[in-house]
Every structure is written in structure tokens, then in C-alpha cells.
Motif scaffolding. Structure first.
Motif, PDB file in Angstrom:
ATOM      1  N   LEU A 131     -14.729 -15.471 -44.055  1.00  0.00           N
ATOM      2  CA  LEU A 131     -16.099 -14.973 -44.174  1.00  0.00           C
ATOM      3  C   LEU A 131     -16.120 -13.859 -45.216  1.00  0.00           C
ATOM      4  CD1 LEU A 131     -19.052 -14.811 -43.170  1.00  0.00           C
ATOM      5  CD2 LEU A 131     -18.237 -13.381 -41.270  1.00  0.00           C
ATOM      6  N   LEU A 132     -16.979 -14.016 -46.225  1.00  0.00           N
ATOM      7  CA  LEU A 132     -17.032 -13.064 -47.338  1.00  0.00           C
ATOM      8  C   LEU A 132     -18.457 -12.627 -47.631  1.00  0.00           C
ATOM      9  CD1 LEU A 132     -15.296 -15.885 -48.634  1.00  0.00           C
ATOM     10  CD2 LEU A 132     -14.187 -13.901 -49.652  1.00  0.00           C
ATOM     11  N   GLN A 133     -18.556 -11.477 -48.331  1.00  0.00           N
ATOM     12  CA  GLN A 133     -19.826 -10.969 -48.818  1.00  0.00           C
ATOM     13  C   GLN A 133     -19.618 -10.559 -50.270  1.00  0.00           C
ATOM     14  OE1 GLN A 133     -17.984  -8.880 -46.645  1.00  0.00           O
ATOM     15  NE2 GLN A 133     -18.212 -10.516 -45.096  1.00  0.00           N
ATOM     16  N   MET A 134     -20.513  -9.756 -50.814  1.00  0.00           N
ATOM     17  CA  MET A 134     -20.420  -9.405 -52.235  1.00  0.00           C
ATOM     18  C   MET A 134     -20.321  -7.897 -52.442  1.00  0.00           C
ATOM     19  SD  MET A 134     -20.232 -12.185 -53.923  1.00  0.00           S
ATOM     20  CE  MET A 134     -20.504 -11.528 -55.553  1.00  0.00           C
ATOM     21  N   GLU A 135     -19.565  -7.203 -51.595  1.00  0.00           N
ATOM     22  CA  GLU A 135     -19.382  -5.761 -51.765  1.00  0.00           C
ATOM     23  C   GLU A 135     -17.944  -5.411 -52.165  1.00  0.00           C
ATOM     24  OE1 GLU A 135     -22.843  -3.661 -49.141  1.00  0.00           O
ATOM     25  OE2 GLU A 135     -20.979  -4.082 -48.064  1.00  0.00           O
ATOM     26  N   LEU A 136     -17.158  -6.417 -52.557  1.00  0.00           N
ATOM     27  CA  LEU A 136     -15.810  -6.223 -53.070  1.00  0.00           C
ATOM     28  C   LEU A 136     -15.771  -6.678 -54.530  1.00  0.00           C
ATOM     29  CD1 LEU A 136     -13.550  -7.502 -50.130  1.00  0.00           C
ATOM     30  CD2 LEU A 136     -14.518  -5.218 -50.502  1.00  0.00           C
ATOM     31  N   PRO A 137     -14.680  -6.417 -55.262  1.00  0.00           N
ATOM     32  CA  PRO A 137     -14.618  -6.868 -56.657  1.00  0.00           C
ATOM     33  C   PRO A 137     -14.830  -8.377 -56.768  1.00  0.00           C
ATOM     34  CG  PRO A 137     -12.861  -5.308 -56.217  1.00  0.00           C
ATOM     35  CD  PRO A 137     -13.505  -5.598 -54.892  1.00  0.00           C
ATOM     36  N   GLN A 138     -15.640  -8.777 -57.736  1.00  0.00           N
ATOM     37  CA  GLN A 138     -15.984 -10.194 -57.886  1.00  0.00           C
ATOM     38  C   GLN A 138     -14.748 -11.062 -58.080  1.00  0.00           C
ATOM     39  OE1 GLN A 138     -18.828 -11.106 -60.985  1.00  0.00           O
ATOM     40  NE2 GLN A 138     -18.127 -13.213 -61.135  1.00  0.00           N
ATOM     41  N   ALA A 139     -13.820 -10.616 -58.907  1.00  0.00           N
ATOM     42  CA  ALA A 139     -12.638 -11.432 -59.189  1.00  0.00           C
ATOM     43  C   ALA A 139     -11.834 -11.687 -57.930  1.00  0.00           C
ATOM     44  CB  ALA A 139     -11.770 -10.741 -60.243  1.00  0.00           C
ATOM     45  N   ASP A 140     -11.745 -10.694 -57.052  1.00  0.00           N
ATOM     46  CA  ASP A 140     -10.983 -10.863 -55.818  1.00  0.00           C
ATOM     47  C   ASP A 140     -11.721 -11.756 -54.828  1.00  0.00           C
ATOM     48  OD1 ASP A 140      -8.432  -9.014 -55.799  1.00  0.00           O
ATOM     49  OD2 ASP A 140      -9.994  -7.937 -56.853  1.00  0.00           O
ATOM     50  N   THR A 141     -13.045 -11.670 -54.810  1.00  0.00           N
ATOM     51  CA  THR A 141     -13.825 -12.561 -53.956  1.00  0.00           C
ATOM     52  C   THR A 141     -13.633 -14.008 -54.399  1.00  0.00           C
ATOM     53  OG1 THR A 141     -15.459 -10.827 -53.518  1.00  0.00           O
ATOM     54  CG2 THR A 141     -16.149 -13.106 -53.143  1.00  0.00           C
ATOM     55  N   GLU A 142     -13.692 -14.254 -55.698  1.00  0.00           N
ATOM     56  CA  GLU A 142     -13.496 -15.614 -56.191  1.00  0.00           C
ATOM     57  C   GLU A 142     -12.076 -16.114 -55.922  1.00  0.00           C
ATOM     58  OE1 GLU A 142     -14.737 -16.267 -60.177  1.00  0.00           O
ATOM     59  OE2 GLU A 142     -16.810 -15.682 -59.796  1.00  0.00           O
ATOM     60  N   ALA A 143     -11.090 -15.236 -56.087  1.00  0.00           N
ATOM     61  CA  ALA A 143      -9.705 -15.629 -55.818  1.00  0.00           C
ATOM     62  C   ALA A 143      -9.518 -15.971 -54.349  1.00  0.00           C
ATOM     63  CB  ALA A 143      -8.752 -14.513 -56.235  1.00  0.00           C
ATOM     64  N   ASN A 158     -21.772 -14.937 -47.725  1.00  0.00           N
ATOM     65  CA  ASN A 158     -23.081 -14.294 -47.721  1.00  0.00           C
ATOM     66  C   ASN A 158     -23.225 -13.602 -49.076  1.00  0.00           C
ATOM     67  OD1 ASN A 158     -24.475 -11.385 -46.047  1.00  0.00           O
ATOM     68  ND2 ASN A 158     -25.533 -13.087 -46.978  1.00  0.00           N
ATOM     69  N   ASP A 159     -23.989 -14.191 -49.967  1.00  0.00           N
ATOM     70  CA  ASP A 159     -24.095 -13.651 -51.324  1.00  0.00           C
ATOM     71  C   ASP A 159     -25.053 -12.462 -51.329  1.00  0.00           C
ATOM     72  OD1 ASP A 159     -24.451 -13.260 -54.157  1.00  0.00           O
ATOM     73  OD2 ASP A 159     -23.583 -15.240 -54.408  1.00  0.00           O
ATOM     74  N   ALA A 160     -24.595 -11.381 -50.706  1.00  0.00           N
ATOM     75  CA  ALA A 160     -25.389 -10.167 -50.574  1.00  0.00           C
ATOM     76  C   ALA A 160     -24.464  -8.952 -50.670  1.00  0.00           C
ATOM     77  CB  ALA A 160     -26.125 -10.154 -49.234  1.00  0.00           C
ATOM     78  N   PRO A 161     -24.869  -7.954 -51.465  1.00  0.00           N
ATOM     79  CA  PRO A 161     -25.987  -8.036 -52.418  1.00  0.00           C
ATOM     80  C   PRO A 161     -25.708  -9.083 -53.485  1.00  0.00           C
ATOM     81  CG  PRO A 161     -24.655  -6.085 -52.828  1.00  0.00           C
ATOM     82  CD  PRO A 161     -24.144  -6.672 -51.549  1.00  0.00           C
ATOM     83  N   LEU A 162     -26.776  -9.580 -54.093  1.00  0.00           N
ATOM     84  CA  LEU A 162     -26.659 -10.688 -55.031  1.00  0.00           C
ATOM     85  C   LEU A 162     -25.599 -10.389 -56.083  1.00  0.00           C
ATOM     86  CD1 LEU A 162     -27.696 -13.378 -56.175  1.00  0.00           C
ATOM     87  CD2 LEU A 162     -29.381 -12.063 -57.478  1.00  0.00           C
ATOM     88  N   GLY A 163     -24.645 -11.307 -56.202  1.00  0.00           N
ATOM     89  CA  GLY A 163     -23.579 -11.138 -57.186  1.00  0.00           C
ATOM     90  C   GLY A 163     -23.440 -12.380 -58.043  1.00  0.00           C
ATOM     91  N   GLU A 172     -16.859 -24.177 -54.193  1.00  0.00           N
ATOM     92  CA  GLU A 172     -15.788 -24.213 -53.200  1.00  0.00           C
ATOM     93  C   GLU A 172     -16.209 -23.614 -51.860  1.00  0.00           C
ATOM     94  OE1 GLU A 172     -13.155 -25.826 -53.749  1.00  0.00           O
ATOM     95  OE2 GLU A 172     -13.313 -26.098 -55.911  1.00  0.00           O
ATOM     96  N   VAL A 173     -17.439 -23.120 -51.765  1.00  0.00           N
ATOM     97  CA  VAL A 173     -17.961 -22.495 -50.539  1.00  0.00           C
ATOM     98  C   VAL A 173     -18.578 -23.574 -49.648  1.00  0.00           C
ATOM     99  CG1 VAL A 173     -19.749 -20.924 -49.665  1.00  0.00           C
ATOM    100  CG2 VAL A 173     -18.352 -20.266 -51.655  1.00  0.00           C
ATOM    101  N   ASP A 174     -18.279 -23.530 -48.357  1.00  0.00           N
ATOM    102  CA  ASP A 174     -18.857 -24.509 -47.430  1.00  0.00           C
ATOM    103  C   ASP A 174     -20.278 -24.150 -47.042  1.00  0.00           C
ATOM    104  OD1 ASP A 174     -16.585 -26.419 -46.638  1.00  0.00           O
ATOM    105  OD2 ASP A 174     -15.643 -24.460 -46.430  1.00  0.00           O
ATOM    106  N   ILE A 175     -20.512 -22.888 -46.707  1.00  0.00           N
ATOM    107  CA  ILE A 175     -21.827 -22.430 -46.254  1.00  0.00           C
ATOM    108  C   ILE A 175     -22.219 -21.225 -47.087  1.00  0.00           C
ATOM    109  CG2 ILE A 175     -23.177 -21.549 -44.307  1.00  0.00           C
ATOM    110  CD1 ILE A 175     -21.207 -22.947 -42.436  1.00  0.00           C
ATOM    111  N   LEU A 176     -23.342 -21.320 -47.777  1.00  0.00           N
ATOM    112  CA  LEU A 176     -23.844 -20.259 -48.646  1.00  0.00           C
ATOM    113  C   LEU A 176     -25.102 -19.666 -48.016  1.00  0.00           C
ATOM    114  CD1 LEU A 176     -23.724 -18.703 -51.336  1.00  0.00           C
ATOM    115  CD2 LEU A 176     -24.937 -20.628 -52.407  1.00  0.00           C
ATOM    116  N   ILE A 177     -25.073 -18.361 -47.763  1.00  0.00           N
ATOM    117  CA  ILE A 177     -26.164 -17.668 -47.065  1.00  0.00           C
ATOM    118  C   ILE A 177     -26.748 -16.601 -47.979  1.00  0.00           C
ATOM    119  CG2 ILE A 177     -26.823 -16.357 -45.013  1.00  0.00           C
ATOM    120  CD1 ILE A 177     -24.260 -17.443 -43.670  1.00  0.00           C
TER     121      ILE A 177
END
Length: 305
Positions: A131-143, A158-163, A172-177
Motif C-alpha cells: 500500500l503506497l501514497q505520494m508523500e515519499l520520493p517519486q523514484a522510490d515509490t516507482e521502484a 493512493n495517488d495523493a497528493p497528486l504526483g 503495474e498498480v492493481d488498484i488506483l485510488i
């Protein structure tokens, strides 16, 4: 098991009769400290709904770190994957008015030093949920998404805040919120799209399940050619901070137990309503029994053609 790779913040809450307008100074008597961060909020919600949850993230070397870690541990989250790094723990200043509406400013702090390398192979076993969100570095989230997909984990973002995640990572994401504004940003769409179309659009960006959270109107879910809306719990809100995070955490918990998407979405919507009646985004009063009771008051699901 659910692995949360996410943010940890110290939330400073200021309560007002009415939120200040641009350029306006408004006084209040005091403020309240609460543990927060989108990742931590989601992890706490999942654990309080009975899921086994491990957290991977970072706190700083300051006085705010200990109470944030203690709150996660008290919720039942395994905090052994949280590292202490130089700098301050993430901090958010949250202004809430009597209606429950809020404004949030965040200093990311230690969250920007979290690394996907901390997600060891034993955490990403086949069948687990990341389970991920968008408050960490983008490159690490994608990795993290790529590594979880390679090991056949369920990936919920959970693409919040919008990144601005790459299209390749989103696929590669199963569920996008996302909420309505975030969904429009992801789709490059202007205002005027129906929420069902937004949900279908999100589903088209990922592996097939898109969810749009729509506040007091609940959530709209699109998957496998079907679309439905789960109305929100009828409540008088005290504090709407953490409503979306609670939805994400409890959705992950229900799916992890084997619930179907509609049942999991209903449970998550009920939990989201419950947290709005409680102060703070990680209230210890959120639990399985309270969510079960709220389900009885949840309006019926509406399906779309």
C-alpha cells in the motif's frame, strides 16, 4: 499481510469557527498534536480493522518521532521497518473549521529520505499487499511498485497528493485510488466528467480497478467493466482529516482477508465515515466492532450501466 511504504507526520491541529481567507489572520486558543502522515494513517486504519500490517518509512531525530512511532505500535502496526534518519520528522499544520473542512500544509522532513531499498524480499512475498501514497520520493515509490509487481504482490496506490508517476509505473498498480481533483489531474481532464467516467479512466491507467473518493457522496469504483457507487455514511462530521486514508487502509485490510471488491469498498466507506466523527486521523476509537456497527447504517450501493 499488508506492507505500507509511506509517510509519517506529526500533525498540529488548529481549530477555527471558519477557516481564514487569503491574507487573513485568525486567532484560536490552542493547538493539538496528533500522529499523522498518509502512510501512517492508512497503516493504523488497516491494523485497527484487524489486518497484520508492517510499516516501512522514516522519522527524524526530534521529539516528534517517539509519539508518532508509539501511536503506530499502539494501533498494532509492526514498526520494525521504520528507520531514524538525520533531520526532522515530517510535520503537518492542519486547520479545521466547525463544518469539518480543513486546510493542510506539510513539511516532508524525514519522509524524503525513505528508500525503496528498505523493502526487503521477505516483506514482498507473493500474495501480500503493498500500500503506497505520494508523500515519499517519486523514484522510490516507482521502484517499490516494480519490485512488488515482480514478486506478485497486490499493489494499491493512493495517488495523493497528486504526483506525476510514470505511465509505466501506473500500469503495474492493481488498484488506483484518487479524489476527484487528483483523478482529473491523472487523466488530464477538465471539470465536467462524471465520477463514473473518472473511475473508469483510472481503471484504464492501471491493471483494472479505479476508485474515486467523492467526500460526502462516498466513492465510485470501476473494475472489470462494472461500475458502482458506495454512498457515504450519514454522519455529522467532527473532523474530515484522514477520511480518505481510513478508506484506503480498511479497503486493503478487507481485501487482504479475502473480501470481494464491493464488500471491501462498503466496509472502507463505513470506516471512513466513522473516522470523521472522531478527532484526529488515527483515533484509537476506530475498531472492527465500530466499523461493523456502521455498516448497518450505510446506504445501498448504486450500480451504473
Amino acid at each position: 499481510m499488508i506492507v505500507v511504504f509511506g509517510s509519517i507526520n506529526a500533525d498540529l491541529f488548529f481549530s477555527f469557527v471558519k477557516l481564514p481567507r487569503r491574507g487573513e489572520t485568525v486567532l484560536t486558543d490552542s493547538f493539538t498534536f496528533c500522529p499523522g502522515g498518509k502512510g501512517a494513517n492508512q497503516a493504523a486504519a488497516a491494523a485497527r480493522d484487524g489486518a497484520a500490517v508492517r510499516f516501512v518509512g522514516a522519522v527524524g531525530r526530534d521529539t516528534n518521532a517517539a509519539p508518532c512511532l508509539s501511536a503506530l505500535a499502539a494501533a498494532g502496526v509492526d514498526v520494525s521497518g521504520i528507520r531514524t534518519v538525520d533531520g526532522v520528522t515530517g510535520t503537518a499544520v492542519i486547520s479545521v473549521e466547525e463544518s469539518g473542512e480543513n486546510q493542510i500544509l506539510v513539511a516532508s522532513g524525514a519522509n524524503m529520505k525513505a528508500s525503496s531499498d528498505w523493502l526487503t524480499d521477505d516483506l514482498l512475498s507473493e500474495g501480500e499487499t503493498l500500500l503506497l501514497q505520494m508523500e515519499l520520493p517519486q523514484a522510490d515509490t516507482e521502484a517499490a511498485i516494480r519490485r512488488a509487481r515482480a514478486r506478485n504482490c497486490r499493489v494499491i496506490l493512493n495517488d495523493a497528493p497528486l504526483g506525476p508517476l510514470s505511465a509505466e509505473a501506473l500500469r503495474e498498480v492493481d488498484i488506483l485510488i484518487a479524489n476527484e481533483e487528483e483523478a482529473m489531474g491523472l487523466l488530464g481532464a477538465g471539470a465536467g466528467l462524471e465520477n463514473a467516467d473518472l473511475a473508469r479512466g483510472l481503471a484504464g491507467l492501471c491493471r483494472g480497478t479505479g476508485i474515486v473518493t467523492i467526500g460526502a457522496d462516498g466513492v465510485v469504483v470501476a473494475a472489470e467493466g462494472h461500475c458502482f457507487q458506495v454512498p457515504a455514511l450519514p454522519i455529522r462530521p467532527v473532523d474530515t482529516v484522514g477520511a480518505g486514508d481510513t478508506f484506503c487502509g480498511v479497503l486493503a485490510a478487507a481485501l487482504d482477508r479475502g473480501a470481494g471488491l464491493m464488500d471491501a469498498s462498503r466496509r472502507a466507506a463505513a470506516a471512513s465515515g466513522v473516522i470523521c466523527t472522531l478527532p484526529g486521523a488515527q483515533s484509537p476509537e476506530l475498531n472492527e466492532a465500530r466499523i461493523n456497527a456502521a455498516l448497518a447504517d450505510l446506504p445501498s450501493v448504486q450500480t451504473y450501466s
